[in-house]
Enzyme design. Sequence first.
Site, PDB file in Angstrom:
ATOM      1  N   GLY A  50       0.829  -1.299  -0.048  1.00 21.77           N
ATOM      2  CA  GLY A  50      -0.161   0.073   0.059  1.00 21.77           C
ATOM      3  C   GLY A  50       0.687   1.291  -0.076  1.00 21.77           C
ATOM      4  O   GLY A  50       0.382   2.340   0.434  1.00 21.77           O
ATOM      5  N   CYS A  57     -22.659 -13.008  14.361  1.00 29.32           N
ATOM      6  CA  CYS A  57     -22.304 -12.520  12.911  1.00 29.32           C
ATOM      7  C   CYS A  57     -22.875 -13.617  12.144  1.00 29.32           C
ATOM      8  O   CYS A  57     -23.283 -14.823  12.532  1.00 29.32           O
ATOM      9  CB  CYS A  57     -20.963 -12.414  12.821  1.00 29.32           C
ATOM     10  SG  CYS A  57     -19.931 -13.714  12.799  1.00 29.32           S
TER      11      CYS A  57
END
Length: 485
Positions: free
Chosen positions: A289, A457
């Site tokens: 990145g 979840c």
Amino acid sequence: MQFVIKYFAEITIKSKPVRRQFVGQLRKNLSRLLKSVDPQVQVEAQWDKLMIETELDEELVRQQFIEIISNTPGIAYFLDVVEYPLVDIHDVYEKTLTLHGASLAGKTFVVRCKRVGQHDFKSGDVEQYVGGGLNQNTAAAGVDLRNPDITVRLEIRGDRLFIVNQRYQGLGGFPMGALDPVLSLMSGGFDSTVASYLTMKRGLRTHFLFFNLGGHAHEVGVKEVSLYLWQKYAASHRVKFIAVPFEDVVGEILQKVDNSQMGVILKRMMLRAGSRIAAELGVQALVTGESVAQVSSQTLTNLAVIDSVTDTLVLRPLITSDKTDIIRIAARIGTEEFAANMPEYCGVISVKPTTKARPEKIEREESKFDFDVLERAIADARSYNINEIDLSEEQAPDVESLAAPLAYSVVVDVRHPGEQELKPLNLASNEVMHIPFYELHRKFAELDMDKIYMLYCDKGVMSRLHASHLKQEGYDNVRVYRPSS
């Protein structure tokens, strides 16, 4: 329920064999993803579009289809269409009025029609007749041929009429799996997550490589954001998550390397390890990145010195991006909260880092480094299939997982707010709290410790990771709610 998929423009200009390959891959990807919602879904590939059809007509199914298609690489845009048998122009007008009449109130509009086949009318005839009828019989603000608020889109193919209910923007890029795989160096921050997203969008099957510089919480956080990116943008293909224990490498650098050279040398060690692991995976490129001059180690001089340790191709999708642009993309793709709340970890911080590393000085400093430490770190790397990432926490405390909530327990929905909105969790007998995973550890201590909390979840992965971590911190009132279906 039908959707018409239009290919990303760069796919349409490929040679015929390449175009067929890319279209075939996109069809496979969409079929694989959409079958999780409707096992009977039909995905038909045509030269200029894909047609998706499902017999299910529930609004929840529509929204799930839209979410999946919107985030699948290779699509320029797609249309939610309603199909009817073609009768005559007046019937086209009546059906269009029923579908779109109310939405035109107070808005300017235009009707656009595409037509294929033999008919006793032209596309322009349909546009004029339907447009005139809508203008006279709705509360529309009028027809605007150049800059309308709403474009009513019709398509006539043979004896079938298709009315576009809504047009949606696609992700663009190439179909996942159509290009070679890459290995992305993931820290979990803004830059690495956005860089990984961009390679996924381009159709590169993106594996994740995490260097643990000293912290269980940070590894959990990076697993979470990697899992999120994979589930949202690349779930048509299985990928790996590799964690390399780099604490001892950091310790060796802190002990033996000159302070000003530590950042560059740490990056060189990561590239050495990354290149070895990439070769084992059969991957030809690493992804980072980094952006020019964003931090001291990312000057052109330093990047050249860092890259010199490997022959592996290093891709830097963000190399000329501004930080504000990177954060803006992170917000759009849903990783901003992950990055902003990423747990802290101990790293190599130079007091006066060099911006112009000299190869001879770097090599002199690295000669003090015990490379057996790096070899041990690579040997101890742990590799997981990302869809099985909950099985990787062998040393974390075991947490009870139940298919039904305990009586009087509070169920804590830890999903991303977008997922909570798309598929709300409604329980008749238990209180449901909404605390996203990135706020859970900060807010959990504020809860009533006399109660039992069951984390939830969709797939049970993030809930199990966080429950395990909370238990490791001494909270014994945590369970996992994992419905059987």
